[in-house]
Scaffold this motif. Structure first.
Motif, mmCIF file in Angstrom:
data_model
loop_
_atom_site.group_PDB
_atom_site.id
_atom_site.type_symbol
_atom_site.label_atom_id
_atom_site.label_comp_id
_atom_site.label_asym_id
_atom_site.label_seq_id
_atom_site.Cartn_x
_atom_site.Cartn_y
_atom_site.Cartn_z
ATOM 1 N N PHE A 9 0.816 -1.212 0.000
ATOM 2 C CA PHE A 9 0.000 0.000 0.000
ATOM 3 C C PHE A 9 0.853 1.266 0.000
ATOM 4 C CE2 PHE A 9 -4.287 -1.349 0.058
ATOM 5 C CZ PHE A 9 -4.308 -2.593 0.680
ATOM 6 N N ARG A 10 2.182 1.090 -0.028
ATOM 7 C CA ARG A 10 3.061 2.246 -0.164
ATOM 8 C C ARG A 10 3.160 2.710 -1.612
ATOM 9 N NH1 ARG A 10 4.964 5.216 4.321
ATOM 10 N NH2 ARG A 10 4.492 3.908 6.107
ATOM 11 N N GLY A 11 2.631 1.916 -2.534
ATOM 12 C CA GLY A 11 2.536 2.346 -3.920
ATOM 13 C C GLY A 11 3.744 2.016 -4.774
ATOM 14 N N THR A 12 3.746 2.580 -5.963
ATOM 15 C CA THR A 12 4.797 2.378 -6.957
ATOM 16 C C THR A 12 5.237 3.749 -7.479
ATOM 17 O OG1 THR A 12 3.280 2.293 -8.845
ATOM 18 C CG2 THR A 12 3.652 0.228 -7.647
ATOM 19 N N ARG A 13 6.213 3.740 -8.362
ATOM 20 C CA ARG A 13 6.645 5.007 -8.939
ATOM 21 C C ARG A 13 5.500 5.654 -9.720
ATOM 22 N NH1 ARG A 13 12.163 4.973 -12.207
ATOM 23 N NH2 ARG A 13 12.817 4.442 -10.092
ATOM 24 N N ARG A 14 4.719 4.838 -10.417
ATOM 25 C CA ARG A 14 3.605 5.371 -11.211
ATOM 26 C C ARG A 14 2.425 5.753 -10.328
ATOM 27 N NH1 ARG A 14 0.378 2.089 -16.040
ATOM 28 N NH2 ARG A 14 -1.072 3.787 -16.571
ATOM 29 N N PHE A 15 2.225 4.994 -9.225
ATOM 30 C CA PHE A 15 1.118 5.257 -8.303
ATOM 31 C C PHE A 15 1.684 5.448 -6.887
ATOM 32 C CE2 PHE A 15 -2.437 4.380 -11.083
ATOM 33 C CZ PHE A 15 -1.899 3.515 -12.049
ATOM 34 N N PRO A 16 2.371 6.552 -6.628
ATOM 35 C CA PRO A 16 2.994 6.739 -5.312
ATOM 36 C C PRO A 16 1.975 6.918 -4.190
ATOM 37 C CG PRO A 16 3.172 8.747 -6.623
ATOM 38 C CD PRO A 16 2.635 7.688 -7.545
ATOM 39 N N GLY A 17 0.813 7.448 -4.503
ATOM 40 C CA GLY A 17 -0.233 7.635 -3.498
ATOM 41 C C GLY A 17 -1.416 6.736 -3.795
ATOM 42 N N ILE A 18 -1.185 5.420 -3.814
ATOM 43 C CA ILE A 18 -2.220 4.492 -4.266
ATOM 44 C C ILE A 18 -3.452 4.532 -3.363
ATOM 45 C CG2 ILE A 18 -1.292 2.492 -3.001
ATOM 46 C CD1 ILE A 18 -2.015 0.834 -5.520
ATOM 47 N N LYS A 19 -3.264 4.710 -2.055
ATOM 48 C CA LYS A 19 -4.421 4.756 -1.161
ATOM 49 C C LYS A 19 -5.229 6.028 -1.377
ATOM 50 C CE LYS A 19 -2.130 3.707 2.718
ATOM 51 N NZ LYS A 19 -1.886 3.300 4.123
ATOM 52 N N ALA B 212 -3.770 0.061 -11.462
ATOM 53 C CA ALA B 212 -2.962 0.212 -10.253
ATOM 54 C C ALA B 212 -2.562 -1.148 -9.687
ATOM 55 C CB ALA B 212 -3.733 1.015 -9.205
ATOM 56 N N GLU B 213 -3.499 -2.104 -9.676
ATOM 57 C CA GLU B 213 -3.183 -3.428 -9.150
ATOM 58 C C GLU B 213 -2.143 -4.130 -10.014
ATOM 59 O OE1 GLU B 213 -5.738 -3.794 -5.659
ATOM 60 O OE2 GLU B 213 -3.863 -4.632 -6.387
ATOM 61 N N ALA B 214 -2.251 -3.989 -11.325
ATOM 62 C CA ALA B 214 -1.266 -4.609 -12.213
ATOM 63 C C ALA B 214 0.113 -3.996 -12.012
ATOM 64 C CB ALA B 214 -1.719 -4.457 -13.662
ATOM 65 N N ASP B 215 0.153 -2.687 -11.789
ATOM 66 C CA ASP B 215 1.450 -2.024 -11.618
ATOM 67 C C ASP B 215 2.121 -2.458 -10.321
ATOM 68 O OD1 ASP B 215 2.886 1.084 -10.949
ATOM 69 O OD2 ASP B 215 3.325 -0.072 -12.742
ATOM 70 N N ARG B 216 1.333 -2.554 -9.231
ATOM 71 C CA ARG B 216 1.984 -2.938 -7.976
ATOM 72 C C ARG B 216 2.236 -4.444 -7.893
ATOM 73 N NH1 ARG B 216 -2.020 -2.114 -2.737
ATOM 74 N NH2 ARG B 216 -3.916 -3.065 -3.535
ATOM 75 N N MET B 217 1.691 -5.215 -8.830
ATOM 76 C CA MET B 217 2.022 -6.637 -8.866
ATOM 77 C C MET B 217 3.514 -6.847 -9.111
ATOM 78 S SD MET B 217 0.651 -9.684 -11.422
ATOM 79 C CE MET B 217 -0.825 -10.103 -10.506
ATOM 80 N N ILE B 218 4.119 -5.988 -9.923
ATOM 81 C CA ILE B 218 5.533 -6.209 -10.255
ATOM 82 C C ILE B 218 6.411 -4.975 -10.035
ATOM 83 C CG2 ILE B 218 5.079 -8.041 -11.923
ATOM 84 C CD1 ILE B 218 5.388 -5.906 -14.131
ATOM 85 N N ASN B 219 5.808 -3.820 -9.756
ATOM 86 C CA ASN B 219 6.606 -2.589 -9.671
ATOM 87 C C ASN B 219 6.597 -1.926 -8.301
ATOM 88 O OD1 ASN B 219 7.440 -2.657 -12.387
ATOM 89 N ND2 ASN B 219 5.497 -1.749 -13.055
#
Length: 917
Positions: A92-102, A140-147
């Motif tokens: 839930f800390r996010g990714t580079r593309r989605f840094p504020g996922i929550k 967002a879910e696909a991005d945090r699956m691997i990123n």
């Protein structure tokens, strides 16, 4: 698989729809193949190995996305305990593309969360139906699956939060006892470890190992994506392929776990000694994997043992006074799991007698075989739970998630079919095979000269078992209904019966023909209810314990046969059932309310359980802090109905009660002259009108009703500390009473301001104290207002490690003052409005919530036009208006604060528990 407090509380309780009418496989998106389809759940597989399950439900106005990874604490190695759960937090800390996922989820009205279990980890979110939001969530879910970054800085920031969650569990003696017993029962297998992990592993895990764990297991070929709700199947599948399809299938080959727990060869014991007030005796037994053909018989076995009041444990321990309450559950796992039973015993009672009685019931089936009657009742309860929840597609993703963790999502349907075939003979065989001394872990050691071991079967070949499985017929769907305030109001039928009862009826076709009814009773006044709180509280608790026609057990069985979940107390009751059972369920509820028998043995059981409940609060920081704050802010005299008793006062009042006190309360107050009934779902309005008048019309209240006025007392701010020795987690509660009613012009601004400050998962308090500083697992603020009297409240709450007390108080105070002096930005306000309004929209899609609101609106004389106007006012708010309203009503200097925790111990150890480097 009934509703119960173990892992399987979600399993096999959900709705199944007809198979989706997607195109033939040749028309599917490139690289997508179609798999099995059972009762409306259809599987697809992407080229990279990801399974996609679609579950359409046009009767609701929401969508749910669940990504389940087939990894849990079972896969953790030495030094890695708690890694799966820790990774859940970091995702839930996010990714580079989605840094504020929550924040992104919050702004789009996504009610999100994640959970970790022994066999799986999942991330899920429900939101108002929108293809645009669905696309965002899937991307967002696909991005945090691997990123996902899985960075050291994020681990450090989250560490105190996870440790705080760990310490919160350490406050519960029952939770710790269960963990210790499981650890003793399992010598080698991962099921013996607590899912949250060992403190040393949590605090010292190298980031490289956590990152390797993530890269190995968080891959498409080890995941299941579920999309349910009001979806267009073809569009949802296309979005899934667009988001997840580009992820490459990993080159590595997954290696499954291979540790098998050896057959237990004798009784094992564990003794827990720590702070607490209630004794517990428990016993754990190894059982087969959840997919084994014998498991449904074990499920029924546990159900006939733990049922209240008809089960064997309740009758042998609670009715005899040896225990105040009992429990029993099983963990249905991918590999060999366990069943766990126990009893809560007051300190002044004999733990030896309670323990012996517990084992006497569990291990007595050789002399007292399972009967056809008790097996039939237990099986019926389990099947009722399944059938009632077949209409609730929102939770289907959780059920499928659990089954995927067990090996295959189709287990959901296979298990239901197997449950129908359970017999008394199969239950008896399971009891004799597994409930035996050599297979038991208890709090006492009992050596034996002739070991009698239980051989636990292995995991079945599910592919062979499910090869030709087709499932049952699909469930009929409900109508397409959008629960806007205008649409709800257009359906409501309001009327007042000759006897005085007010009705609000909202008929609509629902999935599975479900219906919800809520009844409210208003009685007494300030003078007549003086000195009656304890007696009338007990009266409320006695209503479902027997009528002139039916005992407590008979009532439970009759409601079970009607497929009805029912709650009844002195303020009314609620029913959740299916259309055909509603009339009879209402009649039975009327019998409960109008013909209570107040049996003496049940009164003594209620007294014991109430006293035990009081005792459990005596060393609980949360209970003590909340009680102290409530007593300070509400200084009513001891005779007043609204007086808050101390624990000792409440205990003394309960001990001094007589059955005559209870009967007098009922005779003096109960009636339906001032009452409201709301029904929502699939039913005949005219039939319910006639029935309500028939069963309640002549039930007149003995005394006139008058609402008790609420007061805002003038009290000095409190800053108090309560010592709770040997409790790892501390609690802060603060509050102040406001002169505020919910029709006050400032109320919308205040409610939104609180939402931004600490009333949501993306609020300022959460972002700073949980996310940035990692000081608390649970932190926030609240604001409320009465509808009749100018009495509201504002306050904050937090749990934390005792050594962080000063930092927590400083951060809370600083954020409140910043909100009052600086206000909120325009961007912050707009995001908050969107999340707040979408949360209200989501709440209206729940029929029980709508029924509750209809009841309150009957009392208030409101319609859903009130909601429409309220939300219009919220949407029009400006940052200046919110800040001004908060400044007018909230003064931080007037907040009363109570802290409860083991603070005295910090003098000897100011840094808290030692942490290994």
């Amino acid at each position: 698989m009934p509703r119960r407090p173990a892992l399987l509380s979600a399993l096999l309780l959900f709705a199944f729809l007809p198979a989706p009418a997607l195109p033939a496989e040749t028309s599917l998106p490139p690289g997508v193949t179609r798999g099995p389809s059972i009762e409306g759940v259809t599987e697809y597989r992407l080229a990279n190995g990801l399974k996609v399950l679609l579950i359409p439900d046009r009767s609701i106005d929401t969508m749910t996305v669940n990504v389940t990874y087939l990894v849990g604490s079972r896969q953790e190695g030495y030094g890695e305990t708690g890694m799966a759960h820790l990774l859940e937090h970091l995702m839930f800390r996010g990714t580079r593309r989605f840094p504020g996922i929550k924040a992104g989820f919050q702004q789009r009205g996504v009610r999100y969360n994640g959970s970790t279990s022994f066999d799986r980890t999942n991330y899920f979110g429900t939101f108002p139906a929108s293809e645009k939001t669905l696309a965002y969530v899937l991307t967002a879910e696909a991005d945090r699956m691997i990123n996902a970054s899985i960075a050291r800085r994020d681990l450090d920031a989250e560490m105190t939060v996870v440790r705080n969650e760990f310490e919160s569990g350490e406050n519960s003696a029952s939770n710790v006892l269960r963990e210790r017993v499981a650890a003793s029962a399992y010598l080698w297998h991962g099921y013996g470890r607590a899912i949250i992990g060992a403190r040393s592993d949590i605090e010292n895990v190298p980031i490289e190992r956590l990152r390797a764990f993530y890269r190995y297991y968080y891959q498409p070929d080890n995941a299941v994506l579920l999309i349910s709700g009001k979806i267009d199947e073809a569009a949802a599948l296309a979005l899934a392929q667009k988001s997840f399809g580009p992820i490459k299938k990993p080159a590595r080959k997954l290696v499954g776990t291979y540790t098998v727990e050896p057959t237990q060869d004798g009784e094992r014991t564990v003794t827990l000694r720590r702070a607490g007030d209630v004794q517990i005796a428990s016993a754990l037994y190894h059982i087969p994997p959840g997919t084994h053909p014998e498991y449904p018989s074990i499920d029924v076995l546990v159900a006939l043992l733990n049922n209240v009041p008809g089960g064997r444990l309740h009758k042998a321990l609670v009715e005899t006074g040896l225990a105040s309450s009992i429990f029993g559950t099983e963990r249905q796992q991918r590999e060999a799991g366990f069943a766990y039973f126990g009893a809560n015993i007051r300190r002044d009672a004999s733990i030896d007698a309670g323990r012996d009685a517990l084992l006497g019931v569990l291990e007595s089936f050789a002399s007292k075989p399972a009967t056809e009657e008790e097996v039939d009742l237990a099986r019926r309860r389990l099947l009722n739970d399944i059938e009632l929840t077949l209409a609730d597609s929102r939770e289907l993703t959780m059920a499928i998630s659990e089954c995927a963790g067990m090996g295959d999502w189709r287990v959901l349907f296979l298990y239901r079919d197997r449950l129908k075939e359970v017999t008394a003979a199969s239950v008896q065989a399971a009891a004799l095979r597994y409930l035996k001394p050599a297979n038991r872990t208890l709090g006492i050691f009992l050596p034996t000269t002739s070991p009698d071991r239980a051989e636990i079967p292995g995991v079945p070949d599910l592919a062979a078992v499910l090869k030709d499985y087709r499932g049952a017929a699909p469930l009929a769907q409900g109508e397409n209904f959008n629960p806007t305030p205008a649409n709800l109001e257009a359906r409501v039928i309001r009327t007042t019966l000759p006897g005085g009862m007010k009705l609000a009826l909202l008929p609509k076709k629902t999935r599975g023909a479900t219906v919800v009814a809520q009844l409210a009773l208003q009685w007494g006044d300030e003078q007549s209810k003086a000195n009656r709180a304890a007696a009338c509280g007990a009266t409320s608790g006695m209503l479902l314990r027997g009528t002139r026609k039916n005992s407590r057990e008979q009532l439970r069985n009759r409601f079970d046969k009607l497929n009805a979940n029912v709650a009844v107390d002195g303020e009314g009751g609620s029913i959740e059932t299916v259309s055909e059972s509603l009339p009879e369920a209402l009649r039975l509820m009327a019998e409960v309310l109008r013909q209570p028998s107040f049996p003496g043995d049940e009164f003594e059981q209620l007294r014991r359980s109430t006293l035990t409940s009081i005792d459990t609060q005596r060393s609980d920081p949360s209970a003590l802090a909340g009680l102290a704050l409530t007593r300070h802010l509400n200084p009513y005299p001891p005779t007043h109905w609204l007086y808050t008793t101390s624990l000792d006062e409440r205990s003394a009042r309960i001990k001094g009660l007589t059955l005559d006190d209870v009967r007098r309360c009922y005779a003096d107050f109960y009636g339906a002259s001032d009452s409201e009934l709301a029904v929502v779902g699939d039913f005949d309005p005219e039939q319910i009108k006639r029935l309500a008048e028939e069963i309640f019309g002549d039930w007149k209240s003995p005394r006139p009703y008058a609402r008790i006025p609420l007061q805002v007392a003038s009290v000095k701010p409190l800053n108090d500390v309560i010592e709770t020795p040997d409790k790892a987690n501390a609690v802060l509660r603060s509050g102040v009473l406001l002169k505020l009613r919910d029709d006050d012009p400032d109320y919308p601004a205040l409610l939104l301001g609180n939402y931004l400050l600490g009333g949501s998962s993306d609020s300022r308090l959460v972002r700073r104290i949980r996310e940035r500083e990692g000081l608390s697992y649970s932190v926030g603020s609240f604001l409320s207002a009465d509808s009749f009297y100018p009495r509201g409240s504002f306050g904050t709450f937090a749990i934390y490690a005792p050594q962080n007390r000063a930092r927590i108080e400083a951060a809370l105070n600083e954020e409140i003052r910043k909100a009052l002096t600086q206000g909120f930005t325009a961007q912050e306000l707009e995001a908050g409005k969107k999340g707040f309004l979408q949360a209200r929209q989501l709440a209206r899609s729940n029929d029980a919530t709508v029924a509750g609101r209809l009841v309150s609106y009957l009392v208030l004389g409101r319609t859903f036009a009130w909601d429409e106007e309220f939300e219009r006012r919220v949407a029009a708010l400006t940052p200046q208006a919110v800040a001004a309203a908060m400044r007018r009503h909230i003064d931080p200097a007037k907040l009363s604060i109570v802290k409860a925790g083991d603070f005295a111990n910090l003098a000897a150890n100011p840094q808290g528990p030692a942490v290994a480097n």
